[in-house]
Design an enzyme around this catalytic site. Structure first.
Site, PDB file in Angstrom:
ATOM      1  N   ILE A 260      31.734 -27.850 -51.533  1.00  0.00           N
ATOM      2  CA  ILE A 260      30.365 -28.219 -51.164  1.00  0.00           C
ATOM      3  C   ILE A 260      29.339 -27.329 -51.859  1.00  0.00           C
ATOM      4  O   ILE A 260      28.140 -27.504 -51.686  1.00  0.00           O
ATOM      5  CB  ILE A 260      30.153 -28.139 -49.630  1.00  0.00           C
ATOM      6  CG1 ILE A 260      30.541 -26.754 -49.095  1.00  0.00           C
ATOM      7  CG2 ILE A 260      30.942 -29.231 -48.930  1.00  0.00           C
ATOM      8  CD1 ILE A 260      30.268 -26.584 -47.605  1.00  0.00           C
ATOM      9  N   GLN A 262      28.854 -23.929 -55.152  1.00  0.00           N
ATOM     10  CA  GLN A 262      29.432 -22.917 -56.022  1.00  0.00           C
ATOM     11  C   GLN A 262      28.361 -21.909 -56.383  1.00  0.00           C
ATOM     12  O   GLN A 262      27.274 -22.272 -56.819  1.00  0.00           O
ATOM     13  CB  GLN A 262      30.014 -23.545 -57.295  1.00  0.00           C
ATOM     14  CG  GLN A 262      30.713 -22.531 -58.196  1.00  0.00           C
ATOM     15  CD  GLN A 262      31.560 -23.211 -59.259  1.00  0.00           C
ATOM     16  OE1 GLN A 262      31.696 -24.435 -59.279  1.00  0.00           O
ATOM     17  NE2 GLN A 262      32.136 -22.424 -60.150  1.00  0.00           N
ATOM     18  N   GLY A 263      28.682 -20.625 -56.173  1.00  0.00           N
ATOM     19  CA  GLY A 263      27.735 -19.561 -56.468  1.00  0.00           C
ATOM     20  C   GLY A 263      28.262 -18.632 -57.536  1.00  0.00           C
ATOM     21  O   GLY A 263      29.262 -18.917 -58.197  1.00  0.00           O
ATOM     22  N   PHE A 265      29.803 -15.875 -57.338  1.00  0.00           N
ATOM     23  CA  PHE A 265      31.066 -15.195 -57.109  1.00  0.00           C
ATOM     24  C   PHE A 265      32.179 -16.111 -56.620  1.00  0.00           C
ATOM     25  O   PHE A 265      33.269 -15.642 -56.331  1.00  0.00           O
ATOM     26  CB  PHE A 265      30.878 -14.046 -56.105  1.00  0.00           C
ATOM     27  CG  PHE A 265      30.173 -12.863 -56.692  1.00  0.00           C
ATOM     28  CD1 PHE A 265      30.837 -11.961 -57.493  1.00  0.00           C
ATOM     29  CD2 PHE A 265      28.830 -12.664 -56.447  1.00  0.00           C
ATOM     30  CE1 PHE A 265      30.193 -10.875 -58.046  1.00  0.00           C
ATOM     31  CE2 PHE A 265      28.169 -11.576 -56.993  1.00  0.00           C
ATOM     32  CZ  PHE A 265      28.853 -10.681 -57.787  1.00  0.00           C
ATOM     33  N   ASP A 381      18.212 -12.585 -54.212  1.00  0.00           N
ATOM     34  CA  ASP A 381      18.401 -13.918 -54.804  1.00  0.00           C
ATOM     35  C   ASP A 381      17.765 -14.982 -53.911  1.00  0.00           C
ATOM     36  O   ASP A 381      18.412 -15.943 -53.506  1.00  0.00           O
ATOM     37  CB  ASP A 381      19.880 -14.205 -55.010  1.00  0.00           C
ATOM     38  CG  ASP A 381      20.106 -15.389 -55.959  1.00  0.00           C
ATOM     39  OD1 ASP A 381      19.188 -15.696 -56.752  1.00  0.00           O
ATOM     40  OD2 ASP A 381      21.173 -16.005 -55.908  1.00  0.00           O
TER      41      ASP A 381
END
Length: 574
Positions: A260, A262-263, A265, A381
């Site tokens: 669901i 993706q970042g 890390f 962020d």
């Protein structure tokens, strides 16, 4: 030359709104396109454009890694057509291809488990020179284990479990000196396991015909946790520590269909626990690197001490020798960014009262991190994609993977820039120094996202000869008296005065000098109108002074260039 159109006015306590009376001539308007941190803006433009061009357009023919992946997928035989976005004409796989993780423009990880592949491996995989992790478990791949994998010297994780590979383990695989995780279980393999593979920290050769040693006592699975829990006994307050099997079951063995998000890390999976509780499971991908493991430790520590209604609550975690997992509540309303830009047909966008509620909620959450946590927490962020919405559409600030614990006794210097282009404060981008004011800048950009529905950086604006950076685009619209064009076209009704307040706070929060920006405690008051008029008047005065300075400098440059030109002409040979 005077501007052709008449200056429009927006009333705000008898004063014209943000920047609408700043420029009286067309010439000054043109100059107004620059900011006092123009060099930094140019650097940002260059970085964005170079990045876009390098991943979007070829310089010398097709991307070699892209070619290799297309060839690999063909050999794997994706008969069910699950991989739909590995497009040969999208030159770089690091741009948008699924199942892939990249670093420094090179493919480092392939996560291709449970995709129904029925083919075999292709030698093309050896073109992925920097591949660290290869996961192909739970498919129907067949054929002998390829000896050419021995050329993948950077491999740390190789998982080919639960397939139909046959034959023996190639002796040449002994060259894979960096292996930390090797799983060949549940395959039709025969022969003896080479001794060097018993020194791999985690191995599994069970459910095969392999002979693991000269005696029955020789184990076919490593004694270290595989894939169980780490021996490290740690405790984080009331957080639950999940076992690795619990996480696997919850995510259907990390099925790609459950991704669901993706970042920086790792990926986020939707999961269901044994008691039917829906959760979001964040699987960190770079745990072997300092950033990845530190991110896990930092986020667990931060979330365990930071408890606030506008901060994402951590349910628990899972640690093994090869995995770092974080478990959060599942937010069915997803992120603010989704509701601003990614809605599916028929879905309803955020109305103005909800957007205003989000602005206030995030402000309160940030104020808590900066003021009430000891040591204070810098998020670093801030963006709409990191703001989730609970069942009541209350803002919940998440993704502390980029956060920084700052002890008040130490400097705010960090050795690595973290964040998202367009949201990064200029002083952080140029010096690497982060502080609470870094978050204030990111918050200001987020407010502009809420008002406009647009991204902080949008290259498509170049086609209309507009500014790429959202903040510069907004200032330009204000100078042109186009206030209504600032507001998201999907907002059919909104309170004009409330929108003005939000935009004013956003511009005060995104001033180029950190000392000029308000603190988050002050931001909360400014959103309520307390002290806003005075600070806004000062901002307008500074903007006019800066504009006058730029005009003067431009005239000086022009005169200097004329003098120099005359000198050049006079010095020519007669």
């Amino acid at each position: 030359m005077a501007m052709a159109k008449t200056e429009a006015e927006c009333q705000n306590g008898g004063k014209r709104f943000a920047g609408e009376r700043l420029f009286e001539t067309k010439k000054s308007y043109m100059i107004g396109a620059f900011s006092i941190w123009q060099p930094l803006k140019l650097v940002a433009y260059c970085l964005v454009l170079l990045s876009f061009l390098s991943i979007g357009y070829p310089s010398n023919g097709p991307d070699l890694e892209g070619e290799a992946l297309v060839e690999l997928l063909k050999a794997l035989n994706d008969s069910s057509g699950r991989i739909k976005d590995w497009n040969y004409y999208l030159v770089s796989p690091c741009f948008s291809w699924s199942h892939i993780t990249c670093r420094n423009g090179s493919v480092t990880s392939l996560s291709l488990a449970s995709n129904g592949f029925s083919g075999t491996l292709s030698p093309a995989i050896t073109k992925l020179k920097f591949l660290v992790s290869l996961e192909l478990q739970s498919n129907n791949l067949s054929g002998p284990l390829p000896d050419y994998l021995s050329n993948m010297v950077h491999l740390e994780n190789l998982n080919l479990a639960n397939n139909k590979f046959n034959g023996s383990i190639p002796v040449t695989w002994g060259q894979l000196s960096n292996l930390k995780h090797l799983d060949l279980s549940a395959n039709d393999l025969i022969g003896r396991v080479p001794l060097q593979f018993f020194s791999v920290p985690e191995f599994n050769f069970t459910m095969t015909g392999l002979s693991c040693g000269s005696s029955p006592e020789q184990p076919c699975v490593s004694s270290s946790p595989f894939p169980g829990e780490d021996d490290c006994k740690i405790s984080f307050g009331q957080l639950k520590r999940f076992s690795w099997p619990e996480i696997q079951i919850a995510t259907d063995n990390f099925s790609e269909h459950n991704i669901i998000g993706q970042g920086g890390f790792g990926k986020v999976y939707k999961g269901v626990l044994s008691d039917n509780t829906k959760v979001a499971i964040k699987r960190l991908s770079d745990y072997h690197s300092p950033g990845g493991e530190a991110a896990f430790q930092r986020e667990v520590q931060l979330i365990s001490v930071a408890v606030h209604r506008n901060l994402l609550r951590l349910i628990g975690f899972c640690m093994t020798s090869s995995e770092r997992i974080l478990v959060y509540p599942f937010m069915k309303n997803l992120s603010v960014a989704y509701h601003l830009r990614d809605l599916k047909p028929g879905e309803k966008g955020l109305d103005w009262p909800t957007r205003k509620q989000v602005a206030f909620g995030v402000a309160h959450g940030l104020e808590y991190l900066h003021v009430h946590c000891n040591p204070k927490i810098i998020h670093r962020d801030l963006k709409a994609a990191n703001i989730l919405l609970d069942d009541n559409f209350e803002a919940v600030l998440g993704d502390f993977g980029l956060a920084k614990l700052v002890d008040t006794k130490f400097t705010h210097v960090t050795t690595q820039i973290r964040g998202t282009m367009g949201h990064i404060a200029p002083e952080y981008l140029s010096t690497g120094k982060s502080s609470e004011k870094t978050d204030v800048f990111g918050y200001g950009i987020t407010l502009l996202e809420l008002v406009t529905g647009q991204r902080a950086i949008d290259l498509s604006r170049l086609e209309e000869e507009e500014d790429v950076l959202l903040i510069d685009h907004i200032k330009k619209l204000l100078r042109e008296d186009r206030f209504d064009d600032i507001v998201d076209g999907n907002l059919k009704t909104y309170d004009r005065e409330e929108v003005k307040t939000i935009v004013q706070v956003a511009l005060l929060s995104t001033q180029s000098l950190p000392e000029d920006r308000p603190t988050m405690t002050e931001v909360v008051k400014l959103l309520q109108g307390v002290g806003l008029a005075g600070r806004w008047t000062k901002w307008e005065e500074q903007a006019r002074n800066q504009e006058f300075s730029l005009i003067s400098r431009r005239y000086a440059w022009a005169e200097d260039s004329i003098v120099n030109q005359e000198a050049i002409q006079l010095s020519k040979a007669r």
